[in-house]
Motif scaffolding. Structure first.
Motif, PDB file in Angstrom:
ATOM      1  N   ALA A 245       0.834  -1.205   0.000  1.00  0.00           N
ATOM      2  CA  ALA A 245       0.000   0.000   0.000  1.00  0.00           C
ATOM      3  C   ALA A 245       0.869   1.255   0.000  1.00  0.00           C
ATOM      4  CB  ALA A 245      -0.934  -0.001   1.203  1.00  0.00           C
ATOM      5  N   TYR A 246       1.961   1.207   0.767  1.00  0.00           N
ATOM      6  CA  TYR A 246       2.823   2.393   0.827  1.00  0.00           C
ATOM      7  C   TYR A 246       3.540   2.620  -0.500  1.00  0.00           C
ATOM      8  CZ  TYR A 246       5.969   5.916   2.731  1.00  0.00           C
ATOM      9  OH  TYR A 246       6.660   7.082   2.969  1.00  0.00           O
ATOM     10  N   ASN A 251       4.177   5.997  -5.294  1.00  0.00           N
ATOM     11  CA  ASN A 251       3.984   6.202  -6.742  1.00  0.00           C
ATOM     12  C   ASN A 251       3.081   7.407  -6.995  1.00  0.00           C
ATOM     13  OD1 ASN A 251       5.549   3.965  -7.336  1.00  0.00           O
ATOM     14  ND2 ASN A 251       3.810   2.574  -7.490  1.00  0.00           N
ATOM     15  N   ASP A 252       2.034   7.521  -6.188  1.00  0.00           N
ATOM     16  CA  ASP A 252       1.107   8.643  -6.355  1.00  0.00           C
ATOM     17  C   ASP A 252       1.777   9.965  -5.986  1.00  0.00           C
ATOM     18  OD1 ASP A 252      -1.607   9.671  -6.849  1.00  0.00           O
ATOM     19  OD2 ASP A 252      -1.533  10.192  -4.726  1.00  0.00           O
ATOM     20  N   PHE A 253       2.601   9.951  -4.940  1.00  0.00           N
ATOM     21  CA  PHE A 253       3.324  11.171  -4.545  1.00  0.00           C
ATOM     22  C   PHE A 253       4.227  11.642  -5.686  1.00  0.00           C
ATOM     23  CE2 PHE A 253       6.910  13.469  -2.788  1.00  0.00           C
ATOM     24  CZ  PHE A 253       6.316  14.333  -1.873  1.00  0.00           C
ATOM     25  N   ILE A 254       4.951  10.698  -6.278  1.00  0.00           N
ATOM     26  CA  ILE A 254       5.859  11.048  -7.376  1.00  0.00           C
ATOM     27  C   ILE A 254       5.085  11.563  -8.582  1.00  0.00           C
ATOM     28  CG2 ILE A 254       7.465  10.051  -9.063  1.00  0.00           C
ATOM     29  CD1 ILE A 254       8.466   8.234  -6.744  1.00  0.00           C
ATOM     30  N   ALA A 255       3.927  10.957  -8.856  1.00  0.00           N
ATOM     31  CA  ALA A 255       3.102  11.437  -9.970  1.00  0.00           C
ATOM     32  C   ALA A 255       2.582  12.851  -9.693  1.00  0.00           C
ATOM     33  CB  ALA A 255       1.929  10.487 -10.194  1.00  0.00           C
ATOM     34  N   ARG A 267      11.051   6.251  -2.251  1.00  0.00           N
ATOM     35  CA  ARG A 267      10.705   5.026  -2.987  1.00  0.00           C
ATOM     36  C   ARG A 267      11.925   4.123  -3.147  1.00  0.00           C
ATOM     37  NH1 ARG A 267       7.717   5.318  -8.749  1.00  0.00           N
ATOM     38  NH2 ARG A 267       9.816   5.926  -9.428  1.00  0.00           N
ATOM     39  N   ALA A 268      13.100   4.720  -3.372  1.00  0.00           N
ATOM     40  CA  ALA A 268      14.328   3.923  -3.450  1.00  0.00           C
ATOM     41  C   ALA A 268      14.544   3.166  -2.147  1.00  0.00           C
ATOM     42  CB  ALA A 268      15.521   4.833  -3.738  1.00  0.00           C
TER      43      ALA A 268
END
Length: 572
Positions: A245-246, A251-255, A267-268
């Motif tokens: 889920a995280y 992914n949504d934060f980066i988008a 994310r890394a």
């Protein structure tokens, strides 16, 4: 009589017409903005409600109660097309409103919010879902306007409202939406409307991650409006969500914030540290490590300082390599971490970089390098309890080190940790043990006393035992006796504590009391070798040589290394 019947018939025919307004020209277009909502809970149960689009990008509004407990939600437009609700943009449980984003493939017809708030006496229209072409729509007059949140309107309209009409839009004669229909709390089916501009103004903040209004809806939430608040929320989500889920959240934060290094760095770290949770096979885990490296390289594009890039890479590699020593990858071992931190220091000699340099060196057993790195941190603006403490631990590992210097460093760590009582407690206890080794018993007692104060007296039996030993060696026999009594009170089944109490009685020339304590100890642990030896000493002090020698002999049988001298001196 017929005259009255005619009047009654006329009234009954005309009354419904009062609630049905002639369809304005804008209805044909506006009705395309009204949607039906299907909400699914965690048990797969579906409930239906209403809403309407307020932005061409798929932003819509509805009542919060409909969404509470939702796992999934879908919007069905005027043409019967079904689209998923993908994001919650804002919600207010108290006023029963919610704003959300529908994933639409193209621009949709949306209602135009009213530019000014309508006043009492203004005509209003209720626009239902699926109005037929040319059909009349319910309408009436605003009979009351009150305030919510100081500047927004709450309206009462003289139009009946059924439960199936909740969350339909209320529009002005010009076709602008000014409110969303809500039920009459008294159950009289009167139409009320809450200001649409108020709903549009609701925004999430970082702390809404823990707000029950939002946690009750299990649909992805919008980010806070500022990048800084969004980054705080990203950190808070980490404590709430499982690894898969995280990852979706990242992914949504980066988008949402593609130019922020924080998203790629987080994310890394997630790919690398949770690879075994996210992937079952070793090959897939290595792929995640490669993705982590790619994210670090992308993050470097958005970091202002090149040294910061090397530092972040070194920190992540160190974290992964220190946890998993079995990882066979030249890009993910301590040597790689060391190479990156040295590049970072070459770019800019920052205290944080030196702290990590020390950690890497300490892990590799290079204690002299670790000490030198921590020493530099301790003489910088980043000096802290941990920098002094780690300098002490590194110094302690260097052959021929002076224990007094180690103690001085830990004293500095204690001083720097005045605002961190948990850290100070660890340092105090360790320093007390070191002072005991040097025979500085009174100083050790002072450290234990400070520990007692920090813990507000909520200490364990083991603590009382340690302080008792320090007090005993410092010559404070009465203080030692009180401490061991407290230890026994907390743990009356520990034979060692009774033996310690007996030692104090022997020093106080009370052999009979010592004998009583030792019998208790031996009854708990018959193989307690030193207990038998001390029992023999208590007999000797009472001039009971035969009993003493029997006790000494038992201690010898149990392997006590100190009893032979006593046997030679007293048992021939």
């Amino acid at each position: 009589m017929n005259k009255y019947l005619l009047l009654i018939c006329f009234c009954s025919c005309c009354f419904p017409a009062m609630a049905q307004k002639k369809m304005p020209k804008w209805v044909e277009k506006a009705k395309k903005a009204v949607i039906t909502l299907e909400i699914q809970d965690k048990n797969g149960i579906t409930r239906k409600g209403n809403g309407f689009f307020v932005q061409e990008n798929g932003e819509a509004v509805s009542d919060y109660a409909l969404f509470s407990g939702a796992e999934k939600a879908f919007a069905i437009d005027a043409d019967g097309q079904r689209f998923p609700v993908v994001q919650i943009l804002g919600a207010d449980e108290l006023y029963d409103v919610i704003r959300f984003k529908v994933d639409v493939p193209k621009r949709v017809t949306a209602l135009q919010p009213a530019t000014t708030q309508p006043v009492q006496g203004t005509e209003a229209y209720l626009l239902p879902y699926g109005v037929g072409k040319g059909a009349a729509i319910p309408g009436g007059t605003i009979v009351e306007v009150s305030k919510i949140k100081e500047s927004y309107g709450y309206f009462k309209i003289n139009v009946p409202l059924t439960s199936s009409q909740v969350s339909f839009p209320l529009l002005t004669p010009e076709g602008e939406v000014f409110a969303m229909a809500q039920e009459d709390a008294s159950g009289n089916h009167q139409t009320y409307g809450i200001s649409v501009p108020y709903i549009l103004g609701i925004r999430m903040v970082s702390t809404d991650v823990f707000n029950k209004t939002y946690t009750a809806v299990n649909i992805r939430k919008a980010w806070a409006t500022t990048p800084e608040d969004a980054q705080i929320a990203l950190v808070l989500y980490a404590s709430q969500q499982d690894a898969p889920a995280y990852l979706e959240t990242l992914n949504d934060f980066i988008a949402s914030f593609p130019d922020m290094a924080a998203g790629y760095l987080n994310r890394a770290s997630h790919y690398a540290c949770y690879r075994k949770t996210l992937a079952a096979s070793e090959a897939e885990q290595m792929r995640l490590l490669a993705l982590a490296q790619a994210d670090m390289e992308t993050a470097a594009k958005y970091l202002e300082k090149k040294g910061e890039c090397y530092y972040e890479q070194a920190k992540l590699i160190y974290g992964v390599a220190s946890i998993d020593s079995t990882l066979q990858s030249a890009a993910w071992n301590m040597q790689a971490a060391e190479a990156n931190i040295r590049k970072a220091i070459a770019e800019s000699d920052e205290p944080a970089y030196r702290q990590l340099e020390g950690d890497i060196a300490f892990y590799q057993g290079d204690y002299e390098q670790a000490y030198e790195s921590y020493r530099k941190v301790s003489h910088s603006s980043l000096a802290s309890g941990i920098s002094y403490y780690m300098a002490a631990k590194a110094r302690q590992q260097i052959p021929g080190s002076n224990l007094t210097e180690v103690i001085a460093l830990i004293d500095s760590a204690i001083e720097k940790s005045a605002a961190l009582p948990d850290d100070a407690l660890v340092y105090l206890q360790e320093n007390a043990e070191l002072k005991m080794q040097l025979g500085r018993y009174e100083a050790a007692v002072a450290d234990y006393d400070r520990c007692y104060t920090l813990m507000a007296g909520n200490v364990s039996d083991a603590f009382y035992h340690l302080r008792e030993q320090a007090r005993f060696r410092a010559g404070d026999l009465e203080g030692a006796r009180k401490d061991i009594s407290s230890a026994i009170m907390l743990n009356p089944h520990n034979a060692v504590y009774y033996a310690e109490e007996a030692s104090i009685h022997l020093r106080q020339q009370q052999p009979a009391k010592a004998q009583e304590c030792l019998r208790k100890a031996i009854s708990m642990d018959p193989d307690f070798a030193s207990g038998h030896r001390l029992l023999g000493v208590s007999y000797l002090r009472q001039e009971k040589r035969d009993e003493a020698c029997k006790a000494f002999q038992k201690a010898r049988e149990l392997g006590d290394p100190m009893v032979d001298k006593l046997i030679r001196e007293h048992c021939r």
